[in-house]
Scaffold this motif. Structure first.
Motif, PDB file in Angstrom:
ATOM      1  N   ASP A   1      31.398   2.042 -67.776  1.00 36.25           N
ATOM      2  CA  ASP A   1      32.134   3.018 -68.577  1.00 36.25           C
ATOM      3  C   ASP A   1      31.200   4.089 -69.100  1.00 36.25           C
ATOM      4  O   ASP A   1      30.072   3.789 -69.497  1.00 36.25           O
ATOM      5  CB  ASP A   1      32.739   2.306 -69.792  1.00 36.25           C
ATOM      6  CG  ASP A   1      34.236   2.142 -69.685  1.00 36.25           C
ATOM      7  OD1 ASP A   1      34.722   1.939 -68.553  1.00 36.25           O
ATOM      8  OD2 ASP A   1      34.920   2.199 -70.734  1.00 36.25           O
TER       9      ASP A   1
ATOM     10  N   ALA B   1      31.447   6.521 -72.161  1.00 31.30           N
ATOM     11  CA  ALA B   1      32.165   6.859 -73.395  1.00 31.30           C
ATOM     12  C   ALA B   1      31.292   6.333 -74.517  1.00 31.30           C
ATOM     13  O   ALA B   1      30.433   5.479 -74.295  1.00 31.30           O
ATOM     14  CB  ALA B   1      33.542   6.203 -73.464  1.00 31.30           C
TER      15      ALA B   1
ATOM     16  N   TYR C   1      38.740   7.557 -65.557  1.00 25.11           N
ATOM     17  CA  TYR C   1      39.948   7.130 -66.245  1.00 25.11           C
ATOM     18  C   TYR C   1      40.722   8.436 -66.443  1.00 25.11           C
ATOM     19  O   TYR C   1      40.710   9.027 -67.510  1.00 25.11           O
ATOM     20  CB  TYR C   1      39.619   6.532 -67.602  1.00 25.11           C
ATOM     21  CG  TYR C   1      38.942   5.177 -67.598  1.00 25.11           C
ATOM     22  CD1 TYR C   1      37.589   5.033 -67.300  1.00 25.11           C
ATOM     23  CD2 TYR C   1      39.649   4.026 -67.959  1.00 25.11           C
ATOM     24  CE1 TYR C   1      36.970   3.791 -67.349  1.00 25.11           C
ATOM     25  CE2 TYR C   1      39.040   2.786 -68.016  1.00 25.11           C
ATOM     26  CZ  TYR C   1      37.704   2.673 -67.716  1.00 25.11           C
ATOM     27  OH  TYR C   1      37.099   1.448 -67.780  1.00 25.11           O
TER      28      TYR C   1
ATOM     29  N   LYS D   1      43.327   7.223 -81.404  1.00 23.01           N
ATOM     30  CA  LYS D   1      42.689   8.054 -80.385  1.00 23.01           C
ATOM     31  C   LYS D   1      43.672   9.059 -79.770  1.00 23.01           C
ATOM     32  O   LYS D   1      43.490   9.523 -78.657  1.00 23.01           O
ATOM     33  CB  LYS D   1      42.067   7.152 -79.307  1.00 23.01           C
ATOM     34  CG  LYS D   1      40.998   6.196 -79.864  1.00 23.01           C
ATOM     35  CD  LYS D   1      40.223   5.473 -78.765  1.00 23.01           C
ATOM     36  CE  LYS D   1      39.127   4.575 -79.356  1.00 23.01           C
ATOM     37  NZ  LYS D   1      38.294   3.918 -78.329  1.00 23.01           N
TER      38      LYS D   1
ATOM     39  N   LYS E   1      45.668   3.562 -66.856  1.00 24.36           N
ATOM     40  CA  LYS E   1      45.402   2.523 -67.853  1.00 24.36           C
ATOM     41  C   LYS E   1      46.255   2.725 -69.078  1.00 24.36           C
ATOM     42  O   LYS E   1      46.316   3.861 -69.547  1.00 24.36           O
ATOM     43  CB  LYS E   1      43.915   2.616 -68.207  1.00 24.36           C
ATOM     44  CG  LYS E   1      43.451   1.755 -69.322  1.00 24.36           C
ATOM     45  CD  LYS E   1      42.001   2.030 -69.575  1.00 24.36           C
ATOM     46  CE  LYS E   1      41.584   1.222 -70.768  1.00 24.36           C
ATOM     47  NZ  LYS E   1      40.311   1.636 -71.256  1.00 24.36           N
TER      48      LYS E   1
ATOM     49  N   TYR F   1      40.941  -9.010 -65.947  1.00 23.17           N
ATOM     50  CA  TYR F   1      40.165 -10.127 -66.492  1.00 23.17           C
ATOM     51  C   TYR F   1      40.531 -11.443 -65.799  1.00 23.17           C
ATOM     52  O   TYR F   1      39.883 -12.446 -66.013  1.00 23.17           O
ATOM     53  CB  TYR F   1      40.378 -10.225 -68.015  1.00 23.17           C
ATOM     54  CG  TYR F   1      39.997  -8.933 -68.724  1.00 23.17           C
ATOM     55  CD1 TYR F   1      38.669  -8.663 -69.044  1.00 23.17           C
ATOM     56  CD2 TYR F   1      40.953  -7.957 -69.016  1.00 23.17           C
ATOM     57  CE1 TYR F   1      38.305  -7.475 -69.656  1.00 23.17           C
ATOM     58  CE2 TYR F   1      40.601  -6.761 -69.622  1.00 23.17           C
ATOM     59  CZ  TYR F   1      39.277  -6.524 -69.943  1.00 23.17           C
ATOM     60  OH  TYR F   1      38.917  -5.343 -70.529  1.00 23.17           O
TER      61      TYR F   1
HETATM   62  C1  PBG Z   1      36.524   2.584 -74.016  1.00 19.51           C
HETATM   63  C2  PBG Z   1      37.427   1.666 -73.308  1.00 19.51           C
HETATM   64  C3  PBG Z   1      38.548   0.994 -73.813  1.00 19.51           C
HETATM   65  C4  PBG Z   1      38.965   0.154 -72.792  1.00 19.51           C
HETATM   66  C5  PBG Z   1      38.128   0.340 -71.702  1.00 19.51           C
HETATM   67  N1  PBG Z   1      37.190   1.312 -72.037  1.00 19.51           N
HETATM   68  C6  PBG Z   1      39.164   0.963 -75.152  1.00 19.51           C
HETATM   69  C7  PBG Z   1      39.599   2.184 -75.834  1.00 19.51           C
HETATM   70  O1  PBG Z   1      39.765   3.257 -75.252  1.00 19.51           O
HETATM   71  O2  PBG Z   1      39.776   2.083 -77.043  1.00 19.51           O
HETATM   72  C8  PBG Z   1      40.109  -0.806 -72.914  1.00 19.51           C
HETATM   73  C9  PBG Z   1      40.086  -1.929 -71.951  1.00 19.51           C
HETATM   74  C10 PBG Z   1      40.950  -3.073 -72.293  1.00 19.51           C
HETATM   75  O3  PBG Z   1      41.723  -3.055 -73.275  1.00 19.51           O
HETATM   76  O4  PBG Z   1      40.865  -4.053 -71.560  1.00 19.51           O
HETATM   77  N2  PBG Z   1      36.734   3.911 -73.989  1.00 19.51           N
END
Ligand code: PBG
Length: 338
Positions: free
Chosen positions: A134, A136, A208, A234, A265, A329
Motif C-alpha cells: 500500500d 498511503a 485503489y 475519510k 474496494k 484474508y
Molecule cells: C489504507 C487502507 C485501508 C484498507 C486498506 N488500505 C483502510 C482505510 O482506508 O481506512 C482497508 C482494508 C480492509 O479493511 O481490509 N489506506
C-alpha cells in the motif's frame, strides 16, 4: 433481424416440456461441464500484517484467525503461500504509536517495517511470489488519515510528494506492485513518472482507483493500530457509496495516468461497480474483500449461522462480476479446497 438478435431468440425460445433446465444440472460432471465461472488459487491475493519484534504472532482481535507476524516469522507464512500457489501477497504494517506523527514520516524511512519485509522476502523468494505494498500514510500518521492535514483536511498536492517518496522506497526495497490506496487526485501520474525516472520502469501500479468511504474497514484499522487515532472520517477523499458513475471517472483518470490494474474496494457491496468497470475498460480489475466482510463471514461461520461454503460462494461472485483476482484474508484458508 440481426444475427445476434436471432441467436438471442434461439437461446430463449425453447419451452417446457421439451426444454428442461434441470437436465444440465442432473450430474456432477454435467454441472462442471456447463459451469460459466470458476475460482482458482491464481485468483487470490493474501494480505499479511506484520509487526516489529521477535517471535511474535499476535491475534487481531476483530479478525478471527488473522495475526500480526514479526519478521522472523514472516518467511514461513510466505513459504506456505508459495507452496499453495498463491500469486501475490500484500503487506500491511502495524506501526507503534511512538513512530507515528502528523506528517507520517515513518513512511519514508528506508528502514521501516515494510521496507525490511520487502528486502527479506525478495532475498529469499526472488520472483516466486509477487509483493504488493500500500502507498498511503494512514499506518504512520498520528491522526490516522491517509495524507498530510492542512487546515482540517488532507492536502492533496502535499500528500502526493510524500507518496512518491514512499513508492520509490518500496520499489527499491523489492516491492513488485505499488498500490496507492490514498485516493489523492493525480497521484498515479506522479508516481509513474518518478518510478520511470528512477529505473523502476517495470514496477507495476495497482491503484485503489475506486475506494469507498466505508464502514467495512473497521477491523483493518484495528489491525494496523489506527482505529482509535482516526479523527473524523475519510469522506473528503474516499468515494461516497451512493455513487457509481463517479467510479468510471476515477478509473478513466487512472488509466490515462498509466495504471496497470485497478482495485474496487470494498468487494461484495460493490460487485455492480466491478461489472461496470470490466464491461467498459478491458483492464485487470481486482476486488478487495475487506476486513469487515471477512469478519462478518468468519463470525457467522463460527456461530454456525452459515457453513463455510459461503466463502467460496462469495469469492466466486467476484469472478462472475468480472474481477480478475481478489484480495482476501481467506486466501490461505481456502487455497487447499480449490
Ligand atoms: C489504507 C487502507 C485501508 C484498507 C486498506 N488500505 C483502510 C482505510 O482506508 O481506512 C482497508 C482494508 C480492509 O479493511 O481490509 N489506506
Amino acid at each position: 433481424m440481426s444475427h445476434t438478435k436471432k441467436l438471442l431468440r434461439m437461446i430463449i425460445t425453447g419451452k417446457y416440456p421439451e426444454l428442461r433446465m434441470r437436465r444440465n444440472r442432473k450430474r456432477d460432471w454435467s454441472r462442471r461441464l456447463t459451469s460459466e465461472n470458476s475460482l482458482s488459487v491464481n485468483d487470490l491475493i493474501l494480505p499479511i500484517f506484520i509487526i516489529e519484534g521477535k517471535n511474535k504472532k499476535i491475534p487481531v482481535k476483530s479478525m478471527p484467525g488473522i495475526y500480526r507476524y514479526s519478521l522472523d516469522k514472516l518467511n514461513s507464512v510466505v513459504q506456505s503461500a508459495v507452496n499453495m500457489g498463491i500469486p501475490m501477497i500484500a503487506i500491511f504494517p502495524y506501526t507503534e504509536k511512538k513512530l507515528k506523527n502528523s506528517l507520517g514520516t515513518e513512511s519514508i524511512n528506508s528502514n521501516n517495517l515494510v521496507c525490511k519485509a520487502c528486502r527479506q522476502i525478495k532475498k529469499k523468494f526472488k520472483y516466486k511470489i509477487g509483493i504488493m505494498c500500500d502507498v498511503a500514510l494512514d499506518p504512520y500518521t498520528s491522526h490516522g488519515h491517509d495524507g498530510i492535514m492542512v487546515k482540517g483536511d488532507v492536502d492533496n498536492d502535499e500528500t502526493i510528494k510524500i507518496l512518491v517518496e514512499q513508492s520509490l522506497l518500496q520499489a527499491s526495497a523489492g516491492c513488485d506492485v505499488i498500490a496507492p490506496s490514498d485516493m489523492m487526485d493525480g497521484r498515479i501520474s506522479s508516481i509513474r513518472k518518478a518510478l520511470d525516472k528512477n529505473n523502476f520502469k517495470h514496477v507495476q501500479i495497482l491503484s485503489y482507483a475506486v475506494k469507498y468511504a466505508s464502514s467495512y474497514y473497521g477491523p483493518f484499522r484495528d489491525a494496523i493500530g489506527s482505529k482509535n487515532l482516526l479523527r473524523g472520517d475519510k469522506k473528503t477523499y474516499q468515494m461516497d457509496f451512493k455513487n457509481s458513475d463517479e467510479a468510471l471517472r476515477e478509473v478513466t483518470l487512472d488509466i490515462k495516468e498509466g495504471v496497470d490494474m485497478v482495485i474496487v474496494k470494498p468487494g461484495l457491496p460493490y460487485i455492480d461497480i466491478i461489472q461496470n468497470i470490466k464491461k467498459r475498460f478491458k483492464i485487470p480489475v481486482i476486488a478487495y474483500q475487506v476486513s469487515g466482510e471477512y469478519s462478518m463471514i468468519s463470525n457467522s461461520i463460527q456461530k454456525k449461522i452459515v457453513d463455510k461454503n459461503v466463502i467460496i460462494e462469495t469469492l466466486t461472485s467476484f469472478k462472475r462480476s468480472g474481477a480478475n483476482a481478489i484480495i482476501t484474508y481467506f486466501a490461505d484458508k481456502i487455497a487447499k479446497d480449490l
